[in-house]
Scaffold this motif. Structure first.
Motif, PDB file in Angstrom:
ATOM      1  N   ARG A   1     -18.994  67.670  66.068  1.00  0.00           N
ATOM      2  CA  ARG A   1     -19.986  67.558  67.132  1.00  0.00           C
ATOM      3  C   ARG A   1     -19.859  66.232  67.874  1.00  0.00           C
ATOM      4  O   ARG A   1     -20.002  66.171  69.099  1.00  0.00           O
ATOM      5  N   LEU A   2     -19.586  65.151  67.127  1.00  0.00           N
ATOM      6  CA  LEU A   2     -19.455  63.824  67.739  1.00  0.00           C
ATOM      7  C   LEU A   2     -18.075  63.614  68.366  1.00  0.00           C
ATOM      8  O   LEU A   2     -17.900  62.726  69.213  1.00  0.00           O
ATOM      9  N   GLY A   3     -17.096  64.380  67.912  1.00  0.00           N
ATOM     10  CA  GLY A   3     -15.743  64.223  68.435  1.00  0.00           C
ATOM     11  C   GLY A   3     -15.046  62.965  67.952  1.00  0.00           C
ATOM     12  O   GLY A   3     -14.164  62.428  68.638  1.00  0.00           O
ATOM     13  N   VAL A   4     -15.406  62.455  66.782  1.00  0.00           N
ATOM     14  CA  VAL A   4     -14.804  61.243  66.225  1.00  0.00           C
ATOM     15  C   VAL A   4     -14.816  61.345  64.707  1.00  0.00           C
ATOM     16  O   VAL A   4     -15.727  61.913  64.113  1.00  0.00           O
ATOM     17  N   ARG A   5     -13.752  60.813  64.081  1.00  0.00           N
ATOM     18  CA  ARG A   5     -13.687  60.807  62.617  1.00  0.00           C
ATOM     19  C   ARG A   5     -14.584  59.691  62.083  1.00  0.00           C
ATOM     20  O   ARG A   5     -14.503  58.544  62.521  1.00  0.00           O
ATOM     21  N   LEU A   6     -15.417  60.030  61.110  1.00  0.00           N
ATOM     22  CA  LEU A   6     -16.360  59.063  60.532  1.00  0.00           C
ATOM     23  C   LEU A   6     -15.917  58.576  59.162  1.00  0.00           C
ATOM     24  O   LEU A   6     -16.296  57.463  58.751  1.00  0.00           O
ATOM     25  N   LEU A   7     -15.145  59.391  58.428  1.00  0.00           N
ATOM     26  CA  LEU A   7     -14.747  59.042  57.061  1.00  0.00           C
ATOM     27  C   LEU A   7     -13.244  59.244  56.878  1.00  0.00           C
ATOM     28  O   LEU A   7     -12.661  60.201  57.381  1.00  0.00           O
ATOM     29  N   MET A   8     -12.657  58.291  56.144  1.00  0.00           N
ATOM     30  CA  MET A   8     -11.271  58.433  55.706  1.00  0.00           C
ATOM     31  C   MET A   8     -11.297  59.005  54.303  1.00  0.00           C
ATOM     32  O   MET A   8     -11.946  58.454  53.404  1.00  0.00           O
ATOM     33  N   ARG A   9     -10.564  60.111  54.081  1.00  0.00           N
ATOM     34  CA  ARG A   9     -10.596  60.775  52.797  1.00  0.00           C
ATOM     35  C   ARG A   9      -9.193  60.755  52.190  1.00  0.00           C
ATOM     36  O   ARG A   9      -8.218  61.067  52.868  1.00  0.00           O
ATOM     37  N   THR A  10      -9.143  60.411  50.922  1.00  0.00           N
ATOM     38  CA  THR A  10      -7.917  60.568  50.144  1.00  0.00           C
ATOM     39  C   THR A  10      -8.299  61.323  48.877  1.00  0.00           C
ATOM     40  O   THR A  10      -9.471  61.617  48.649  1.00  0.00           O
ATOM     41  N   THR A  11      -7.314  61.598  48.040  1.00  0.00           N
ATOM     42  CA  THR A  11      -7.607  62.321  46.800  1.00  0.00           C
ATOM     43  C   THR A  11      -8.430  61.469  45.853  1.00  0.00           C
ATOM     44  O   THR A  11      -9.099  61.993  44.959  1.00  0.00           O
ATOM     45  N   ARG A  12      -8.408  60.124  46.043  1.00  0.00           N
ATOM     46  CA  ARG A  12      -9.099  59.249  45.095  1.00  0.00           C
ATOM     47  C   ARG A  12     -10.257  58.460  45.695  1.00  0.00           C
ATOM     48  O   ARG A  12     -11.017  57.837  44.961  1.00  0.00           O
ATOM     49  N   SER A  13     -10.395  58.456  47.016  1.00  0.00           N
ATOM     50  CA  SER A  13     -11.454  57.613  47.602  1.00  0.00           C
ATOM     51  C   SER A  13     -11.927  58.168  48.941  1.00  0.00           C
ATOM     52  O   SER A  13     -11.232  58.964  49.588  1.00  0.00           O
ATOM     53  N   VAL A  14     -13.117  57.708  49.306  1.00  0.00           N
ATOM     54  CA  VAL A  14     -13.710  58.013  50.608  1.00  0.00           C
ATOM     55  C   VAL A  14     -14.228  56.695  51.182  1.00  0.00           C
ATOM     56  O   VAL A  14     -14.919  55.945  50.487  1.00  0.00           O
ATOM     57  N   SER A  15     -13.896  56.410  52.428  1.00  0.00           N
ATOM     58  CA  SER A  15     -14.384  55.176  53.056  1.00  0.00           C
ATOM     59  C   SER A  15     -14.665  55.437  54.527  1.00  0.00           C
ATOM     60  O   SER A  15     -14.016  56.289  55.155  1.00  0.00           O
ATOM     61  N   PRO A  16     -15.645  54.747  55.112  1.00  0.00           N
ATOM     62  CA  PRO A  16     -15.957  54.962  56.523  1.00  0.00           C
ATOM     63  C   PRO A  16     -14.876  54.377  57.440  1.00  0.00           C
ATOM     64  O   PRO A  16     -14.291  53.350  57.128  1.00  0.00           O
ATOM     65  N   THR A  17     -14.645  55.050  58.540  1.00  0.00           N
ATOM     66  CA  THR A  17     -13.800  54.495  59.586  1.00  0.00           C
ATOM     67  C   THR A  17     -14.601  53.427  60.334  1.00  0.00           C
ATOM     68  O   THR A  17     -15.778  53.184  60.037  1.00  0.00           O
ATOM     69  N   GLU A  18     -13.974  52.815  61.344  1.00  0.00           N
ATOM     70  CA  GLU A  18     -14.687  51.830  62.147  1.00  0.00           C
ATOM     71  C   GLU A  18     -15.904  52.481  62.806  1.00  0.00           C
ATOM     72  O   GLU A  18     -16.998  51.914  62.814  1.00  0.00           O
ATOM     73  N   ALA A  19     -15.715  53.682  63.337  1.00  0.00           N
ATOM     74  CA  ALA A  19     -16.843  54.399  63.941  1.00  0.00           C
ATOM     75  C   ALA A  19     -17.888  54.732  62.887  1.00  0.00           C
ATOM     76  O   ALA A  19     -19.099  54.643  63.132  1.00  0.00           O
ATOM     77  N   GLY A  20     -17.434  55.103  61.689  1.00  0.00           N
ATOM     78  CA  GLY A  20     -18.356  55.422  60.607  1.00  0.00           C
ATOM     79  C   GLY A  20     -19.162  54.223  60.174  1.00  0.00           C
ATOM     80  O   GLY A  20     -20.366  54.324  59.893  1.00  0.00           O
ATOM     81  N   ARG A  21     -18.489  53.026  60.113  1.00  0.00           N
ATOM     82  CA  ARG A  21     -19.218  51.807  59.720  1.00  0.00           C
ATOM     83  C   ARG A  21     -20.287  51.462  60.754  1.00  0.00           C
ATOM     84  O   ARG A  21     -21.401  51.060  60.401  1.00  0.00           O
ATOM     85  N   ARG A  22     -19.953  51.606  62.036  1.00  0.00           N
ATOM     86  CA  ARG A  22     -20.929  51.301  63.087  1.00  0.00           C
ATOM     87  C   ARG A  22     -22.131  52.242  62.989  1.00  0.00           C
ATOM     88  O   ARG A  22     -23.284  51.811  63.114  1.00  0.00           O
ATOM     89  N   LEU A  23     -21.837  53.524  62.749  1.00  0.00           N
ATOM     90  CA  LEU A  23     -22.934  54.486  62.638  1.00  0.00           C
ATOM     91  C   LEU A  23     -23.782  54.207  61.406  1.00  0.00           C
ATOM     92  O   LEU A  23     -25.026  54.225  61.474  1.00  0.00           O
ATOM     93  N   ALA A  24     -23.157  53.909  60.281  1.00  0.00           N
ATOM     94  CA  ALA A  24     -23.899  53.616  59.055  1.00  0.00           C
ATOM     95  C   ALA A  24     -24.761  52.364  59.217  1.00  0.00           C
ATOM     96  O   ALA A  24     -25.905  52.316  58.767  1.00  0.00           O
ATOM     97  N   ASP A  25     -24.201  51.332  59.876  1.00  0.00           N
ATOM     98  CA  ASP A  25     -24.954  50.088  60.088  1.00  0.00           C
ATOM     99  C   ASP A  25     -26.184  50.331  60.964  1.00  0.00           C
ATOM    100  O   ASP A  25     -27.213  49.675  60.795  1.00  0.00           O
ATOM    101  N   ALA A  26     -26.072  51.272  61.903  1.00  0.00           N
ATOM    102  CA  ALA A  26     -27.223  51.578  62.767  1.00  0.00           C
ATOM    103  C   ALA A  26     -28.233  52.471  62.062  1.00  0.00           C
ATOM    104  O   ALA A  26     -29.446  52.339  62.260  1.00  0.00           O
ATOM    105  N   LEU A  27     -27.740  53.362  61.214  1.00  0.00           N
ATOM    106  CA  LEU A  27     -28.630  54.319  60.568  1.00  0.00           C
ATOM    107  C   LEU A  27     -29.511  53.698  59.501  1.00  0.00           C
ATOM    108  O   LEU A  27     -30.691  54.037  59.381  1.00  0.00           O
ATOM    109  N   ARG A  28     -28.949  52.796  58.689  1.00  0.00           N
ATOM    110  CA  ARG A  28     -29.703  52.290  57.542  1.00  0.00           C
ATOM    111  C   ARG A  28     -31.031  51.655  57.950  1.00  0.00           C
ATOM    112  O   ARG A  28     -32.087  52.031  57.425  1.00  0.00           O
ATOM    113  N   PRO A  29     -31.058  50.664  58.885  1.00  0.00           N
ATOM    114  CA  PRO A  29     -32.366  50.098  59.250  1.00  0.00           C
ATOM    115  C   PRO A  29     -33.298  51.116  59.917  1.00  0.00           C
ATOM    116  O   PRO A  29     -34.517  51.074  59.740  1.00  0.00           O
TER     117      PRO A  29
END
Length: 291
Positions: A40-68
């Protein structure tokens, strides 16, 4: 909102499994939510591997805005929950001068003394106010004839309408025996604040209603001035009994047409769709007439 909450859980937990446990749902359901959100957003939010998940730059910005933002929402919901548990907040009521002094204020005074976090504003106004449009929680009026989306709660006993005049007036005019006789009398008219018309005097006998339009020299929209006019001998007036009790007892005014006068009582009215706060519920119960 639920999709954003799911994304934030994954971003903070760095794991679909732990996020699913935190949200009390399945890992596959969380994965589907994140995939739908990214599409829906047209952007990748998470990087996924078989062993880990981490936010992309766009994901970090969204998470930083969402938490507060979500923290603020949770804080407001907690405050609302506390308000439900402990009566608090502002209640605004509009009422005429007489019910404001004689009925509303005594109840409000007790309520404020028992609940310091409850604040009340009483606006004295003789108009029939559109409470929703003008920002009031409730209003007070005689009778219970209201719009269908309003609730009416009786807050006083029946108050009989009284037709009366001064002894000086009756020295020069015979007392009316029926409401029809009022056409031969000077009557003091009440200007209604709602539509600006004159109050039609309402009578009833043996279940038979009768309305009479009266005429006279003086018109006013303030009951106290109507009483002054009657005391000065300018004609007959028609008001609820509680307005005139002291004058009738003292003999300053003489009552007529007693067997024709209708009964009415004050009612608190408020929107039927209203979600009652604890403070407003306490006020309604404090005012409710139980006679």
């Amino acid at each position: 909102m639920s999709d954003l909450i799911a994304f934030l859980a994954v971003a903070e937990e760095r794991s679909f499994t732990r996020a699913a446990a935190r949200l009390e749902t399945s890992q596959s359901a969380v994965s589907a939510v994140i995939r739908r959100l990214e599409e829906r957003l047209g952007v990748r939010l998470l990087m996924r591997t078989t062993r880990s998940v981490s936010p992309t730059e766009a994901g970090r910005r969204l998470a930083d805005a969402l938490r507060p933002a979500l923290d603020g929402i949770e804080a407001e919901l907690a405050a609302l929950d506390a308000m439900r548990a402990r009566p608090s907040g502002m209640i605004r009521i509009t009422a005429g001068h007489h019910p404001a002094r004689q009925i509303l204020f005594p109840a409000v005074s007790r309520l404020m003394a028992e609940h310091p976090d409850v604040h009340v504003e009483i606006v004295v106004d003789s108009r029939f106010v559109d409470i929703a449009r003008e920002g009031f929680d409730a209003g007070v009026r005689l009778g219970e004839s209201l719009d269908k989306d309003m609730v009416a709660v009786r807050i006083s006993p029946d108050l009989q309408m009284v037709v009366a005049g001064s002894p000086d007036y009756f020295r020069n005019h015979p007392k009316p025996r029926t409401p029809h006789d009022l056409t031969h009398h000077r009557c003091i008219n009440l200007r209604l604040p709602t539509l600006g018309g004159l109050y039609v005097w309402e009578f009833e006998k043996d279940g038979r209603p009768l309305n009479v339009r009266v005429e006279g020299q003086f018109i006013c929209n303030e009951p106290d001035l109507l009483i002054e006019a009657a005391l000065s001998g300018h004609g007959l007036l028609c008001l609820p009994s509680d307005h005139l009790a002291a004058y009738l007892e003292a003999g300053a005014l003489v009552r007529v047409l007693e067997d024709w006068c209708r009964l009415a009582g004050y009612h608190l009215y408020y929107p039927s769709r209203r979600q009652m706060t604890p403070a407003f519920r306490l006020l309604v119960e404090a005012l409710r007439w139980r006679g």
